[in-house]
Design an enzyme around this catalytic site. Structure first.
Site, PDB file in Angstrom:
ATOM      1  N   HIS A 166      -3.258 -38.000  10.675  1.00 10.18           N
ATOM      2  CA  HIS A 166      -2.047 -38.795  10.854  1.00 10.18           C
ATOM      3  C   HIS A 166      -0.944 -37.986  11.545  1.00 10.18           C
ATOM      4  O   HIS A 166       0.217 -38.406  11.532  1.00 10.18           O
ATOM      5  CB  HIS A 166      -1.559 -39.307   9.501  1.00 10.18           C
ATOM      6  CG  HIS A 166      -2.530 -40.247   8.841  1.00 10.18           C
ATOM      7  ND1 HIS A 166      -2.483 -41.610   9.011  1.00 10.18           N
ATOM      8  CD2 HIS A 166      -3.592 -40.001   8.036  1.00 10.18           C
ATOM      9  CE1 HIS A 166      -3.465 -42.179   8.322  1.00 10.18           C
ATOM     10  NE2 HIS A 166      -4.149 -41.225   7.727  1.00 10.18           N
ATOM     11  N   LYS A 204       0.833  -1.207   0.000  1.00  7.48           N
ATOM     12  CA  LYS A 204       0.000   0.000   0.000  1.00  7.48           C
ATOM     13  C   LYS A 204       0.866   1.254   0.000  1.00  7.48           C
ATOM     14  O   LYS A 204       0.650   2.176  -0.794  1.00  7.48           O
ATOM     15  CB  LYS A 204      -0.936   0.003   1.208  1.00  7.48           C
ATOM     16  CG  LYS A 204      -1.834   1.236   1.275  1.00  7.48           C
ATOM     17  CD  LYS A 204      -2.648   1.306   2.555  1.00  7.48           C
ATOM     18  CE  LYS A 204      -3.798   0.345   2.554  1.00  7.48           C
ATOM     19  NZ  LYS A 204      -4.737   0.590   3.690  1.00  7.48           N
ATOM     20  N   GLU A 218      10.216  -5.808   3.750  1.00 12.34           N
ATOM     21  CA  GLU A 218      10.361  -7.147   3.181  1.00 12.34           C
ATOM     22  C   GLU A 218       9.979  -7.153   1.700  1.00 12.34           C
ATOM     23  O   GLU A 218      10.678  -7.737   0.857  1.00 12.34           O
ATOM     24  CB  GLU A 218       9.490  -8.149   3.948  1.00 12.34           C
ATOM     25  CG  GLU A 218       9.846  -8.289   5.421  1.00 12.34           C
ATOM     26  CD  GLU A 218       9.046  -7.363   6.321  1.00 12.34           C
ATOM     27  OE1 GLU A 218       8.954  -7.643   7.521  1.00 12.34           O
ATOM     28  OE2 GLU A 218       8.512  -6.339   5.802  1.00 12.34           O
ATOM     29  N   GLY A 225      -5.243  -4.667   5.605  1.00 12.77           N
ATOM     30  CA  GLY A 225      -4.452  -5.663   4.895  1.00 12.77           C
ATOM     31  C   GLY A 225      -5.065  -7.042   4.885  1.00 12.77           C
ATOM     32  O   GLY A 225      -5.133  -7.715   3.853  1.00 12.77           O
ATOM     33  N   ARG A 226      -5.549  -7.505   6.040  1.00 11.53           N
ATOM     34  CA  ARG A 226      -6.093  -8.868   6.110  1.00 11.53           C
ATOM     35  C   ARG A 226      -7.496  -8.968   5.520  1.00 11.53           C
ATOM     36  O   ARG A 226      -8.068 -10.052   5.449  1.00 11.53           O
ATOM     37  CB  ARG A 226      -6.063  -9.365   7.552  1.00 11.53           C
ATOM     38  CG  ARG A 226      -6.763  -8.484   8.550  1.00 11.53           C
ATOM     39  CD  ARG A 226      -6.387  -8.888   9.965  1.00 11.53           C
ATOM     40  NE  ARG A 226      -6.925  -7.998  10.988  1.00 11.53           N
ATOM     41  CZ  ARG A 226      -6.366  -6.847  11.361  1.00 11.53           C
ATOM     42  NH1 ARG A 226      -5.251  -6.427  10.778  1.00 11.53           N
ATOM     43  NH2 ARG A 226      -6.908  -6.105  12.323  1.00 11.53           N
ATOM     44  N   GLU A 261      -4.680 -11.431  14.365  1.00 10.84           N
ATOM     45  CA  GLU A 261      -4.277 -10.031  14.221  1.00 10.84           C
ATOM     46  C   GLU A 261      -5.453  -9.115  14.536  1.00 10.84           C
ATOM     47  O   GLU A 261      -5.262  -7.972  14.960  1.00 10.84           O
ATOM     48  CB  GLU A 261      -3.749  -9.763  12.808  1.00 10.84           C
ATOM     49  CG  GLU A 261      -3.006  -8.436  12.681  1.00 10.84           C
ATOM     50  CD  GLU A 261      -2.219  -8.327  11.396  1.00 10.84           C
ATOM     51  OE1 GLU A 261      -1.009  -8.620  11.401  1.00 10.84           O
ATOM     52  OE2 GLU A 261      -2.822  -7.958  10.360  1.00 10.84           O
ATOM     53  N   LYS A 275       9.025  -4.446  14.507  1.00 16.01           N
ATOM     54  CA  LYS A 275       9.567  -3.822  13.290  1.00 16.01           C
ATOM     55  C   LYS A 275      10.491  -2.658  13.641  1.00 16.01           C
ATOM     56  O   LYS A 275      11.563  -2.490  13.050  1.00 16.01           O
ATOM     57  CB  LYS A 275       8.428  -3.323  12.403  1.00 16.01           C
ATOM     58  CG  LYS A 275       7.568  -4.416  11.797  1.00 16.01           C
ATOM     59  CD  LYS A 275       6.475  -3.797  10.937  1.00 16.01           C
ATOM     60  CE  LYS A 275       5.578  -4.845  10.316  1.00 16.01           C
ATOM     61  NZ  LYS A 275       4.510  -4.226   9.492  1.00 16.01           N
TER      62      LYS A 275
END
Length: 554
Positions: free
Chosen positions: A389, A211, A217, A272-273, A358, A517
């Site tokens: 399993h 954005k 990153e 964002g999510r 979050e 951060k």
């Protein structure tokens, strides 16, 4: 937020009823509940379009559900829902709306927020995305050598990665046969360098999703991709044909070399999510096409309408939210497991981890006060068949209460019938086994019927008995399609929002991710300048020394 205005006395009384009944019901077994109520299974189910939920295998009864519905009313849930859909600034700490529902609303009627027709702006951007996606898919958009795009690399992180990656996996059978979609999020360079070795720069399109176009990153990976492109024969002028951006920072995008005509934007009210419905979903649209993407939006919108209008006892997101609150606050559950039995949904647990934790991993109310009890659970899970399993042993005989969602499609045209019968049988059987368990008498009778010696039966009896009373929601899709997937994801979004209202937290900020951060930037600087951050403790200083020495050797 609207729910911060609730009468404390009314909410306290509603919470007291929930706690009191949960304590009274805690030791009652679901076997007893089914035996005492012939209509339980038929009554404790609900449907919205292609999504069906059987919630009868939960440690709850009618009185408990009524208490939870009273809590929803006492928390002014309906008012909070209406405020969100109207574009009110319910994200109080960031002074903005949480209007992701507008991203999947129809073109008409208009939605006016602060004097702007939000619907018109959303659909104008959606039309731009559609035109671009069609050009890539039909081959009219070509790279510097005239070749059509064959590989799409989405570079983002968090919501710019998890949602699009999950949906592209889920809808992979619909992907254009010429296109392969890849995702890069981890800043560990092994991921992007390993991927780039497999690609041809002349037929690769990079989507840089950030954005602000400042995410460390994402921009680190983007810079590596850019340099690789130039090193492999691309020119600076060719970057505009091979890199596009999903961002709101036109200046930074242009400085990177991307033509701002190929910059696709979204709005501050898109968290964002909650962003896969926006231009962040460009890799989805490129992979499966604009028509399928619009079906995804339509499915989500159908769930939006259902959430906004259905009474609590028929409302899928609200029911799942209330039952989740029952376990967290009434019965002390600390985790929630999600097990999709569709291979296409194998990334759903990871997506829901961000969506839920979050959003509601908060210890402070929206009003800035400490919360008065537990909030968001730890969300985890994996593909159901594989999980059987791996970790289902703990579900069946462990000491923790772990509510679970099992998700499966009734029809799967991408799986041979023999395979799909096994999947359906296992999903349904696991829910039954977790609920009923196996009593010592049943275990003894089974071993006797198998001819096992009495001494061996005595040795194995405790190990082959299961307590049961382990809760599950069984969520059935008619089939995994763009429409049903959109509805499923919107259902979970609204479940999380509802729980945030009941807990009194702001589900749309995430201040907790910022501190790490900030410290990382100071520690990274310390690697080069030879000093330590002023607030570094003794352990951190030692770790900086170890890292500094290792970096000096490379």
């Amino acid at each position: 937020m609207p729910h911060a205005k609730t009468s404390p006395r009314t909410r306290a009384a509603a919470w007291h009823r929930v706690h009191a009944h949960a304590e009274a019901l805690n030791k009652r077994h679901m076997r007893e509940m089914f035996a005492a109520d012939a209509d339980r299974a038929a009554r404790m189910q609900a449907r919205m379009g292609p999504v069906f939920v059987d919630y009868s295998k939960n440690r709850i009864d009618e009185t408990g559900l009524s208490a939870l519905c009273e809590l929803a009313d006492a928390s002014h849930l309906r008012r909070a829902i209406d405020a969100m859909f109207a574009g009110a600034p319910i994200n109080a700490t960031e002074h903005r709306a949480a209007l992701h529902t507008a991203l999947r609303a129809p073109r008409t009627p208009a939605l006016i927020v602060d004097g702007e027709d939000v619907s018109a702006a959303v659909h104008a951007e959606l039309d731009r995305l559609s035109d671009f996606a069609e050009a890539v898919r039909d081959g009219t958009w070509t790279g510097f050598s005239g070749q059509p795009v064959r590989n799409i690399v989405n570079i983002g992180i968090g919501g710019s990665d998890l949602g699009p990656r999950m949906v592209c996996d889920a809808l992979r059978p619909l992907t254009h046969p010429r296109l392969r979609t890849h995702f890069v999020a981890n800043v560990d360079g092994a991921r992007i360098t390993g991927l780039l070795r497999q690609l041809d720069p002349a037929s690769t399109l990079f989507v840089i999703a950030s954005k602000t176009f400042t995410t460390q990153e994402t921009l680190t990976n983007a810079a590596t991709a850019r340099q690789w492109f130039l090193d492999q024969g691309g020119r600076e002028a060719d970057i505009a044909r091979h890199f596009v951006a999903v961002s709101t920072n036109a200046e930074a995008v242009a400085a990177f070399g991307i033509d701002t005509a190929n910059m696709f934007g979204f709005w501050d009210w898109v968290g964002g999510r909650y962003s896969l419905w926006s231009a962040i979903g460009l890799p989805i649209m490129l992979a499966v096409g604009p028509a399928a993407f619009r079906e995804l939006l339509a499915g989500a919108h159908a769930m939006d309408v259902h959430f906004r209008t259905a009474p609590w006892r028929d409302n899928l997101p609200v029911l799942l939210a209330l039952i989740g609150v029952w376990y967290v606050n009434g019965l002390g559950a600390r985790t929630h497991m999600v097990a999709p039995y569709d291979h296409g949904l194998r990334r759903l647990p990871g997506y829901l981890q961000q969506l839920d934790m979050e959003s509601n991993g908060k210890g402070t109310t929206a009003a800035g006060q400490p919360v008065e009890g537990a909030t968001g659970p730890v969300v985890w899970g994996a593909s159901g068949i594989n999980g059987q399993h791996a970790f289902y042993q703990l579900l069946h005989q462990g000491t923790q209460l772990i509510p679970a969602d099992f998700i499966v499609s009734l029809r799967n045209p991408n799986s041979p019938p023999t395979h799909h019968r096994i999947v359906l049988a296992n999903c349904i059987a696991q829910a039954q086994a977790l609920m009923t368990g196996r009593t010592p008498a049943e275990a003894r009778a089974e071993m006797q019927a198998a001819g096992i010696a009495p001494a061996r039966i005595a040795e194995l009896l405790a190990h082959r008995s299961f307590p049961g009373n382990r809760p599950t929601n069984l969520i059935l899709l008619d089939a995994l399609t763009p429409h049903s997937l959109g509805a499923l994801l919107a259902m979970y979004e609204h479940k999380v929002f509802t729980q945030g209202v009941l807990w009194g937290v702001n589900s749309f900020d995430q201040w907790g991710v910022e501190l790490g951060k900030q410290l990382a930037r100071r520690i990274e600087a310390a690697f080069a300048d030879g000093d330590y951050p002023a607030d570094a403790d003794a352990s951190t200083r030692h770790l900086i020394d170890l890292a500094r020495a290792a970096l000096a050797e490379t």
